[in-house]
Design a protein around this motif. Sequence first.
Motif, PDB file in Angstrom:
ATOM      1  N   GLY A 255       0.808  -1.216   0.000  1.00  0.00           N
ATOM      2  CA  GLY A 255       0.000   0.000   0.000  1.00  0.00           C
ATOM      3  C   GLY A 255       0.836   1.259   0.000  1.00  0.00           C
ATOM      4  O   GLY A 255       0.479   2.251  -0.642  1.00  0.00           O
ATOM      5  N   ARG A 259       0.497   4.269  -2.539  1.00  0.00           N
ATOM      6  CA  ARG A 259       0.245   5.602  -1.963  1.00  0.00           C
ATOM      7  C   ARG A 259       1.232   6.626  -2.508  1.00  0.00           C
ATOM      8  O   ARG A 259       0.851   7.747  -2.866  1.00  0.00           O
ATOM      9  CB  ARG A 259       0.346   5.503  -0.438  1.00  0.00           C
ATOM     10  CG  ARG A 259      -0.123   6.728   0.324  1.00  0.00           C
ATOM     11  CD  ARG A 259      -0.006   6.457   1.819  1.00  0.00           C
ATOM     12  NE  ARG A 259      -0.392   7.598   2.620  1.00  0.00           N
ATOM     13  CZ  ARG A 259      -0.247   7.665   3.944  1.00  0.00           C
ATOM     14  NH1 ARG A 259       0.279   6.634   4.595  1.00  0.00           N
ATOM     15  NH2 ARG A 259      -0.617   8.745   4.602  1.00  0.00           N
ATOM     16  N   ARG A 260       2.489   6.234  -2.619  1.00  0.00           N
ATOM     17  CA  ARG A 260       3.500   7.152  -3.157  1.00  0.00           C
ATOM     18  C   ARG A 260       3.271   7.412  -4.642  1.00  0.00           C
ATOM     19  O   ARG A 260       3.467   8.542  -5.125  1.00  0.00           O
ATOM     20  CB  ARG A 260       4.904   6.586  -2.919  1.00  0.00           C
ATOM     21  CG  ARG A 260       5.348   6.661  -1.466  1.00  0.00           C
ATOM     22  CD  ARG A 260       6.771   6.192  -1.267  1.00  0.00           C
ATOM     23  NE  ARG A 260       7.195   6.352   0.116  1.00  0.00           N
ATOM     24  CZ  ARG A 260       7.642   7.466   0.649  1.00  0.00           C
ATOM     25  NH1 ARG A 260       7.748   8.551  -0.107  1.00  0.00           N
ATOM     26  NH2 ARG A 260       7.994   7.520   1.912  1.00  0.00           N
ATOM     27  N   LEU A 263      -0.098   9.770  -4.643  1.00  0.00           N
ATOM     28  CA  LEU A 263      -0.047  11.055  -3.956  1.00  0.00           C
ATOM     29  C   LEU A 263       1.290  11.773  -4.104  1.00  0.00           C
ATOM     30  O   LEU A 263       1.363  12.980  -3.861  1.00  0.00           O
ATOM     31  CB  LEU A 263      -0.352  10.861  -2.467  1.00  0.00           C
ATOM     32  CG  LEU A 263      -1.720  10.279  -2.125  1.00  0.00           C
ATOM     33  CD1 LEU A 263      -1.892  10.171  -0.617  1.00  0.00           C
ATOM     34  CD2 LEU A 263      -2.843  11.123  -2.726  1.00  0.00           C
ATOM     35  N   VAL A 268       3.682  12.063   0.921  1.00  0.00           N
ATOM     36  CA  VAL A 268       3.796  10.920   1.828  1.00  0.00           C
ATOM     37  C   VAL A 268       4.924  11.146   2.822  1.00  0.00           C
ATOM     38  O   VAL A 268       4.804  10.820   4.007  1.00  0.00           O
ATOM     39  CB  VAL A 268       3.996   9.616   1.036  1.00  0.00           C
ATOM     40  CG1 VAL A 268       4.216   8.440   1.988  1.00  0.00           C
ATOM     41  CG2 VAL A 268       2.796   9.352   0.139  1.00  0.00           C
ATOM     42  N   GLN A 283      -1.893   5.483  10.517  1.00  0.00           N
ATOM     43  CA  GLN A 283      -1.139   5.541   9.265  1.00  0.00           C
ATOM     44  C   GLN A 283      -0.966   4.148   8.671  1.00  0.00           C
ATOM     45  O   GLN A 283      -1.072   3.957   7.449  1.00  0.00           O
ATOM     46  CB  GLN A 283       0.229   6.199   9.503  1.00  0.00           C
ATOM     47  CG  GLN A 283       0.175   7.692   9.775  1.00  0.00           C
ATOM     48  CD  GLN A 283      -0.328   8.472   8.573  1.00  0.00           C
ATOM     49  OE1 GLN A 283       0.017   8.177   7.437  1.00  0.00           O
ATOM     50  NE2 GLN A 283      -1.153   9.481   8.828  1.00  0.00           N
ATOM     51  N   SER A 287      -2.393   2.803   4.978  1.00  0.00           N
ATOM     52  CA  SER A 287      -1.539   2.154   3.990  1.00  0.00           C
ATOM     53  C   SER A 287      -2.009   0.736   3.687  1.00  0.00           C
ATOM     54  O   SER A 287      -2.012   0.294   2.537  1.00  0.00           O
ATOM     55  CB  SER A 287      -0.087   2.123   4.477  1.00  0.00           C
ATOM     56  OG  SER A 287       0.437   3.431   4.536  1.00  0.00           O
ATOM     57  N   TRP A 291      -4.885   1.901   0.719  1.00  0.00           N
ATOM     58  CA  TRP A 291      -3.946   1.853  -0.409  1.00  0.00           C
ATOM     59  C   TRP A 291      -3.530   0.438  -0.763  1.00  0.00           C
ATOM     60  O   TRP A 291      -3.298   0.128  -1.933  1.00  0.00           O
ATOM     61  CB  TRP A 291      -2.719   2.707  -0.099  1.00  0.00           C
ATOM     62  CG  TRP A 291      -3.079   4.149   0.069  1.00  0.00           C
ATOM     63  CD1 TRP A 291      -3.177   4.852   1.236  1.00  0.00           C
ATOM     64  CD2 TRP A 291      -3.426   5.061  -0.980  1.00  0.00           C
ATOM     65  NE1 TRP A 291      -3.561   6.140   0.984  1.00  0.00           N
ATOM     66  CE2 TRP A 291      -3.719   6.301  -0.371  1.00  0.00           C
ATOM     67  CE3 TRP A 291      -3.522   4.960  -2.362  1.00  0.00           C
ATOM     68  CZ2 TRP A 291      -4.092   7.424  -1.099  1.00  0.00           C
ATOM     69  CZ3 TRP A 291      -3.890   6.067  -3.097  1.00  0.00           C
ATOM     70  CH2 TRP A 291      -4.179   7.289  -2.470  1.00  0.00           C
ATOM     71  N   TRP A 295      -7.144   0.608  -3.376  1.00  0.00           N
ATOM     72  CA  TRP A 295      -6.539   1.242  -4.552  1.00  0.00           C
ATOM     73  C   TRP A 295      -5.803   0.244  -5.440  1.00  0.00           C
ATOM     74  O   TRP A 295      -5.473   0.553  -6.584  1.00  0.00           O
ATOM     75  CB  TRP A 295      -5.597   2.373  -4.129  1.00  0.00           C
ATOM     76  CG  TRP A 295      -6.309   3.678  -3.912  1.00  0.00           C
ATOM     77  CD1 TRP A 295      -6.952   4.091  -2.792  1.00  0.00           C
ATOM     78  CD2 TRP A 295      -6.462   4.751  -4.860  1.00  0.00           C
ATOM     79  NE1 TRP A 295      -7.495   5.337  -2.979  1.00  0.00           N
ATOM     80  CE2 TRP A 295      -7.205   5.768  -4.235  1.00  0.00           C
ATOM     81  CE3 TRP A 295      -6.028   4.937  -6.174  1.00  0.00           C
ATOM     82  CZ2 TRP A 295      -7.534   6.964  -4.872  1.00  0.00           C
ATOM     83  CZ3 TRP A 295      -6.351   6.130  -6.818  1.00  0.00           C
ATOM     84  CH2 TRP A 295      -7.091   7.125  -6.173  1.00  0.00           C
ATOM     85  N   HIS A 325      -6.173  15.403  -3.614  1.00  0.00           N
ATOM     86  CA  HIS A 325      -6.608  14.446  -4.630  1.00  0.00           C
ATOM     87  C   HIS A 325      -6.795  15.083  -6.000  1.00  0.00           C
ATOM     88  O   HIS A 325      -6.873  14.365  -7.001  1.00  0.00           O
ATOM     89  CB  HIS A 325      -7.861  13.718  -4.163  1.00  0.00           C
ATOM     90  CG  HIS A 325      -7.542  12.549  -3.281  1.00  0.00           C
ATOM     91  ND1 HIS A 325      -7.154  11.334  -3.789  1.00  0.00           N
ATOM     92  CD2 HIS A 325      -7.489  12.435  -1.925  1.00  0.00           C
ATOM     93  CE1 HIS A 325      -6.911  10.499  -2.792  1.00  0.00           C
ATOM     94  NE2 HIS A 325      -7.100  11.144  -1.646  1.00  0.00           N
TER      95      HIS A 325
END
Length: 375
Positions: A255, A259-260, A263, A268, A283, A287, A291, A295, A325
């Motif tokens: 995740g 996420r990186r 975003l 991050v 957090q 993740s 994520w 995602w 976003h």
Amino acid sequence: MTTLLNHLSEGPDSAPPLLLGPSLGTSYALWDAVAPELSVGHRVIRWDLPGHGGSPADLIGPGATVGDLAELVLALADSLGVERFAHAGVSLGGAVGLHLAVHHPERVSSLAVVCSSAHFGGAGAWRERAARVREEGLARLADSADARWFTPGFTVPRLVRDHREADPGAYAACCDALAAFDLRDRVAEISAPTLLIAGRDDPATPPAHLRELADAVPGSTLTEIPGASHLAPAERPEAVLTALRAHFGGGAGRGMAVRREVLGDAHVDRAQGRQTPFTARFQDFISRYAWGEIWTDETLSRRERSMVTLTALVAHGHYEELAMHVRAARRNGLTADEIGAVLLQTAVYCGVPAANSAFATAQRVLAEEAEGAGE
């Protein structure tokens, strides 16, 4: 005539497939306390051995091998349209996973071997057991199941009943397979990420057997579970679930990479920099769940997920998140005009005031982006 192993499928068809194999004498009920949780992020497919649970007894016969069982698992996967899968198995189910990882590496994406081994102590005892079962049936052997499977005072009546009700001929054929199984000279070839789980109080496949595997399988990880005997997923499901979650798809590690990508590293890094012991679990939750599971589901593209996310943030008035976003949407390939079209849609269904604030936020972000591009 049915030629497939009985199975239970849980979780979304679009999720990464995860096959779960049982031990000798049990059914897929062995995974009852673990599989539903795993199915949140996986298409979990639990299978029964021949003559166990709901699988036909005539799928194997005398002189069967673990390779024969592995072929039945592959036939099941093929019938379900599953080409590549993760696999976790207990005891004999773990041996099937090892065989698949050695002989069919293109099919196995990740592997967990639970209370199992690359060998099961030589052929003699298993051949004796097979002969006794063929002659006497399973009643006497089932009477000693608790002592072989669990720590003193613990039992799972459903699994003991499965043992008692298994087909003696198919059970004996599985004993033949264990008698002939020895992959010690091949496990170093395993390339799939491998987790090894040992029950610290397991008399059937003691932790030393899993340590032997850990020393041989490149890059493998070993977890020993206190208070667990041979059927760890039934006796210590929380500990097994934690280990499997961390191994299969990772959640947090996988995740964090997504996420990186969505975003950006700068955002991050700032979020990680602000992390405290108080917020660390939150957090990790983001993740792992948002994520690492949502995602990464390929049912929707990242472009589509950005559109959905923008709409939801406008609807709830989360404009700081919206700014983040909008940047993510640009990174996911949405044009400024497409973002505007999404926000215009929100004016109809979320209200003009909400869309007005959203347009102001998006315009600021897009202007900052244009300014940065011109530097």
